[in-house]
Motif scaffolding. Structure first.
Motif, short mmCIF file in Angstrom:
data_model
loop_
_atom_site.label_atom_id
_atom_site.label_comp_id
_atom_site.label_asym_id
_atom_site.label_seq_id
_atom_site.Cartn_x
_atom_site.Cartn_y
_atom_site.Cartn_z
N ILE A 32 0.66 -1.15 -0.07
CA ILE A 32 0.03 -0.03 -0.09
C ILE A 32 0.85 1.01 0.01
O ILE A 32 0.72 2.08 -0.98
CB ILE A 32 -1.06 -0.08 1.19
N ILE A 33 2.02 1.35 0.79
CA ILE A 33 2.73 2.29 1.00
C ILE A 33 3.36 2.73 -0.45
O ILE A 33 3.60 3.93 -0.74
CB ILE A 33 3.86 2.41 1.93
N VAL A 34 3.58 1.83 -1.30
CA VAL A 34 4.39 2.21 -2.36
C VAL A 34 3.39 2.76 -3.32
O VAL A 34 3.66 3.69 -4.25
CB VAL A 34 4.75 0.92 -3.28
N TYR A 35 2.08 2.42 -3.33
CA TYR A 35 0.92 3.10 -4.45
C TYR A 35 1.04 4.59 -4.03
O TYR A 35 0.79 5.36 -4.85
CB TYR A 35 -0.25 2.48 -3.99
N THR A 36 1.12 4.85 -2.44
CA THR A 36 1.09 6.37 -2.25
C THR A 36 2.26 7.23 -2.56
O THR A 36 2.32 8.34 -3.03
CB THR A 36 1.00 6.33 -0.49
N LEU A 37 3.49 6.50 -2.33
CA LEU A 37 4.84 7.01 -2.62
C LEU A 37 4.90 7.16 -4.23
O LEU A 37 5.41 8.18 -4.60
CB LEU A 37 5.87 6.26 -2.14
N GLU A 38 4.40 6.50 -5.00
CA GLU A 38 4.56 6.52 -6.32
C GLU A 38 3.81 7.80 -6.84
O GLU A 38 4.17 8.65 -7.69
CB GLU A 38 4.14 5.21 -7.15
N THR A 39 2.64 8.00 -6.25
CA THR A 39 1.87 9.17 -6.63
C THR A 39 2.72 10.46 -6.21
O THR A 39 2.58 11.58 -7.07
CB THR A 39 0.49 9.34 -5.77
N PHE A 40 3.35 10.64 -5.35
CA PHE A 40 4.13 11.71 -4.89
C PHE A 40 5.32 11.87 -5.56
O PHE A 40 5.64 13.06 -6.05
CB PHE A 40 4.33 11.77 -3.26
N ASP A 41 5.78 10.67 -5.81
CA ASP A 41 7.31 10.66 -6.65
C ASP A 41 6.86 11.16 -7.95
O ASP A 41 7.69 11.72 -8.67
CB ASP A 41 7.82 9.26 -6.63
N ASN A 42 5.74 10.77 -8.57
CA ASN A 42 5.23 11.11 -10.04
C ASN A 42 4.91 12.58 -10.09
O ASN A 42 4.61 13.07 -11.22
CB ASN A 42 4.33 10.22 -10.58
N HIS A 43 4.55 13.34 -8.99
CA HIS A 43 3.73 14.54 -9.06
C HIS A 43 5.03 15.57 -9.33
O HIS A 43 5.97 15.67 -8.68
CB HIS A 43 3.30 14.77 -7.87
N PRO A 44 4.62 16.43 -10.42
CA PRO A 44 5.59 17.23 -11.10
C PRO A 44 5.91 18.36 -9.99
O PRO A 44 6.91 19.03 -10.04
CB PRO A 44 5.01 17.94 -12.23
N GLU A 45 4.98 18.57 -9.09
CA GLU A 45 5.22 19.94 -8.21
C GLU A 45 5.94 19.62 -6.84
O GLU A 45 6.16 19.90 -5.83
CB GLU A 45 3.91 20.50 -7.82
N ILE A 46 5.93 17.99 -6.50
CA ILE A 46 6.70 17.72 -5.30
C ILE A 46 8.24 17.40 -5.71
O ILE A 46 8.44 16.88 -6.49
CB ILE A 46 6.04 16.33 -4.89
N ASP A 47 9.04 18.31 -4.76
CA ASP A 47 10.52 18.30 -5.18
C ASP A 47 11.16 16.97 -4.37
O ASP A 47 12.13 16.52 -4.69
CB ASP A 47 11.05 19.67 -4.67
N TYR A 48 10.75 16.78 -2.99
CA TYR A 48 11.40 16.01 -2.29
C TYR A 48 10.32 15.21 -1.39
O TYR A 48 8.98 15.52 -1.09
CB TYR A 48 12.62 16.47 -1.42
N ILE A 49 10.81 14.03 -0.88
CA ILE A 49 9.82 13.25 0.08
C ILE A 49 10.49 12.89 1.25
O ILE A 49 11.71 12.42 1.48
CB ILE A 49 9.19 11.87 -0.77
N GLY A 50 9.80 12.78 2.47
CA GLY A 50 10.42 12.38 3.66
C GLY A 50 9.15 11.45 4.15
O GLY A 50 7.93 11.66 4.15
N VAL A 51 9.80 10.24 4.42
CA VAL A 51 9.30 9.02 4.96
C VAL A 51 9.24 8.89 6.51
O VAL A 51 10.37 8.67 7.03
CB VAL A 51 9.21 7.85 4.20
N VAL A 52 8.08 8.74 7.23
CA VAL A 52 8.33 8.56 8.75
C VAL A 52 7.79 7.11 8.82
O VAL A 52 6.70 6.82 8.52
CB VAL A 52 7.25 9.41 9.60
N CYS A 53 8.66 6.10 9.46
CA CYS A 53 8.42 5.06 9.13
C CYS A 53 8.90 4.31 10.81
O CYS A 53 9.99 4.68 11.32
CB CYS A 53 9.60 4.34 8.17
N LEU A 54 8.13 3.11 11.08
CA LEU A 54 8.59 2.14 12.13
C LEU A 54 10.02 2.06 11.92
O LEU A 54 10.44 1.72 10.96
CB LEU A 54 7.86 1.07 12.13
N ASP A 55 10.89 2.06 12.93
CA ASP A 55 12.46 1.78 12.93
C ASP A 55 12.65 0.45 12.56
O ASP A 55 13.29 0.35 11.83
CB ASP A 55 12.96 2.01 14.36
#
Length: 236
Positions: A32-55
């Motif tokens: 599921i998280i990959v579907y979400t990340l791909e949308t942000f990764d492919n969005h032309p206005e998003i420059d960078y992504i930070g992911v908050v994740c369980l250690d």
């Protein structure tokens, strides 16, 4: 600069899953998280992504980022004991790399059907107003009960909205909101917009979409599978 902050620190306790957090559940071979990340990764206005994740799931996340070629992720951030702490961890982690007017687009990893339009509207609104929440109008009558036994109030439905994410903010504003909350010993807020409202600042609304639902139950998983299988999502 526009930064997507993806919150993936939950454990999925409401679903009763013990072997993995719900954001790592596979849907047709893709978590599921990959579907979400791909949308942000492919969005032309998003420059960078930070992911908050369980250690304990950080290594798995790194493998997924490589496998699915998610290239905009710049920060991997350890999740906190609460949503509020997780967001603040992200704010601290990126603080040396951002400016006060940069936009943070904070989104739940388990809302995988967020559209490019919703993200774009969040960015535009946050740039103009400083703080933005994604909502949809309530189509059902909401009942307020103080004891769970009887009706105490039936609010006017036309005034009610269902909150979604993203919630988007200028960096300086959301950082100040979190630091003020900590100073006031308010440590377990579940909503970043509430922290901004506590400052006396305004939060503008942008319209979300019913497809931008949060995966919280097995029924939600079944609905997500059906939507993806039928190809009815339009990620634009």
């Amino acid at each position: 600069m526009n930064i997507g902050i993806i919150l993936a620190g939950g454990i999925g306790s409401r679903m009763g899953i013990v072997d993995k957090p719900k954001q790592f559940i596979d849907i047709y071979g893709k978590p599921i998280i990959v579907y979400t990340l791909e949308t942000f990764d492919n969005h032309p206005e998003i420059d960078y992504i930070g992911v908050v994740c369980l250690d304990e799931w950080m290594d798995d996340l790194k493998i997924l980022l490589r496998k699915y070629e998610i290239n905009k992720v710049k920060w991997l951030i350890k999740g906190g004991m609460s949503r509020q702490e997780s967001v603040y961890n992200a704010i601290i982690a990126i603080s040396k790399d951002v400016n006060d007017d940069d936009i943070l687009v904070i989104h739940d990893s388990v809302r995988p059907l967020v559209s490019h339009k919703i993200i774009s509207n969040n960015i535009s609104s946050a740039k103009q107003f400083g703080a933005t929440d994604t909502v949809i109008p309530s189509t059902d009558t909401i009942i307020k009960s103080l004891d769970g036994l009887q009706i105490h109030e039936v609010p006017n439905r036309s005034e009610l909205y269902i909150g979604q994410t993203p919630q988007s903010f200028k960096f300086e504003l959301i950082k100040r909101a979190h630091e003020t909350a900590i100073e006031s010993n308010k440590l377990n807020s579940t909503d970043d917009c509430q922290l901004v409202l506590d400052l006396g600042e305004k939060v503008k609304l942008v319209m979300g979409d019913k497809l931008n639902f949060k995966i919280t139950s097995f029924d939600d998983l079944l609905l997500l599978k059906a939507i993806i299988k039928l190809g009815k999502t339009e990620m634009v």
